[in-house]
Scaffold this active site. Structure first.
Site, PDB file in Angstrom:
ATOM      1  N   ASN A  94       0.846  -1.194   0.000  1.00  0.00           N
ATOM      2  CA  ASN A  94       0.000   0.000   0.000  1.00  0.00           C
ATOM      3  C   ASN A  94       0.882   1.245   0.000  1.00  0.00           C
ATOM      4  OD1 ASN A  94       0.668  -0.686   2.692  1.00  0.00           O
ATOM      5  ND2 ASN A  94      -1.049   0.455   3.521  1.00  0.00           N
ATOM      6  N   ILE A  95       0.401   2.258  -0.708  1.00  0.00           N
ATOM      7  CA  ILE A  95       1.130   3.514  -0.859  1.00  0.00           C
ATOM      8  C   ILE A  95       0.159   4.649  -0.544  1.00  0.00           C
ATOM      9  CG2 ILE A  95       2.501   4.952  -2.415  1.00  0.00           C
ATOM     10  CD1 ILE A  95       2.934   2.365  -4.138  1.00  0.00           C
ATOM     11  N   GLU A  96       0.274   5.200   0.660  1.00  0.00           N
ATOM     12  CA  GLU A  96      -0.640   6.271   1.062  1.00  0.00           C
ATOM     13  C   GLU A  96      -0.180   7.613   0.508  1.00  0.00           C
ATOM     14  OE1 GLU A  96      -0.960   5.955   5.324  1.00  0.00           O
ATOM     15  OE2 GLU A  96      -2.392   4.302   5.151  1.00  0.00           O
ATOM     16  N   CYS A 127      -3.904   0.709  -2.726  1.00  0.00           N
ATOM     17  CA  CYS A 127      -3.836  -0.503  -1.915  1.00  0.00           C
ATOM     18  C   CYS A 127      -2.778  -1.452  -2.484  1.00  0.00           C
ATOM     19  CB  CYS A 127      -5.177  -1.217  -1.905  1.00  0.00           C
ATOM     20  SG  CYS A 127      -6.520  -0.306  -1.143  1.00  0.00           S
ATOM     21  N   GLU A 136      -3.018  -4.612  -3.113  1.00  0.00           N
ATOM     22  CA  GLU A 136      -3.552  -5.514  -4.125  1.00  0.00           C
ATOM     23  C   GLU A 136      -3.565  -4.849  -5.499  1.00  0.00           C
ATOM     24  OE1 GLU A 136      -4.757  -4.608  -1.199  1.00  0.00           O
ATOM     25  OE2 GLU A 136      -6.283  -5.993  -0.490  1.00  0.00           O
ATOM     26  N   CYS A 149     -10.084  -4.653   0.216  1.00  0.00           N
ATOM     27  CA  CYS A 149     -11.217  -3.719   0.301  1.00  0.00           C
ATOM     28  C   CYS A 149     -12.128  -3.933  -0.911  1.00  0.00           C
ATOM     29  CB  CYS A 149     -10.707  -2.279   0.370  1.00  0.00           C
ATOM     30  SG  CYS A 149     -10.133  -1.612  -1.212  1.00  0.00           S
ATOM     31  N   CYS A 173     -10.574  -3.122  -4.371  1.00  0.00           N
ATOM     32  CA  CYS A 173      -9.613  -4.138  -4.835  1.00  0.00           C
ATOM     33  C   CYS A 173     -10.326  -5.419  -5.268  1.00  0.00           C
ATOM     34  CB  CYS A 173      -8.598  -4.434  -3.739  1.00  0.00           C
ATOM     35  SG  CYS A 173      -7.428  -3.076  -3.501  1.00  0.00           S
TER      36      CYS A 173
HETATM   37 ZN   LIG Z   1      -7.970  -2.079  -1.577  1.00  0.00          ZN
END
Ligand SMILES: [Zn+2]
Length: 130
Positions: A45-47, A56, A58, A89, A92
């Site tokens: 994940n890359i915020e 996300c 995935e 989520c 995804c």
């Molecule tokens: Zn996701």
């Protein structure tokens, strides 16, 4: 899918989790997507400060795979915190469904010994497809 495949996929997701960029949520996630030709594509994940552009793990893995020509998959491992059974989520799940059918194996975990196995069909019943 063998137990060896499951462990290898979970280990790859755990390694990808090390690269997670999650300074806001501190919810570190890694994913490993297994293609039908036995290649593993990983993601984390890359915020983002603006939140909406957050990616996300995935979808990161799917983007890497598709951008390298892979479009057929048999399984994905998603690992969040070690004591969790982190599931993809909703976004995804829909992105995975674009390239997979209901039979995609989804390993949701935290470690290679602590995970729950399900399928995309169980996670996203009656999915949307054009
Ligand atoms: Zn996701």
């Amino acid at each position: 899918m063998t137990d060896f495949d499951r462990k290898a996929l979970l280990r790859a997701a755990m390694k990808a989790r090390e690269f997670s960029y999650a300074p806001f949520s501190k919810f570190y996630v890694g994913a490993a997507l297994l293609s039908t030709d036995d290649k593993i594509y990983t993601g984390c994940n890359i915020e983002n400060s603006a939140y909406s552009p957050t990616l996300c793990a995935e979808r990161c893995a799917v983007a890497k795979a598709v951008s390298e020509g892979a479009r057929h998959f048999v399984a994905i491992a998603v690992v969040g915190p070690e004591d969790s059974e982190t599931t993809p989520c909703g976004v995804c799940r829909q992105v995975l469904y674009e390239f997979c059918d209901e039979s995609l194996v989804v390993l949701c975990g935290g470690t290679e010994s602590h995970y729950m196995e399900t399928t995309l069909g169980e996670l996203l019943p009656k999915a949307f497809r054009l």
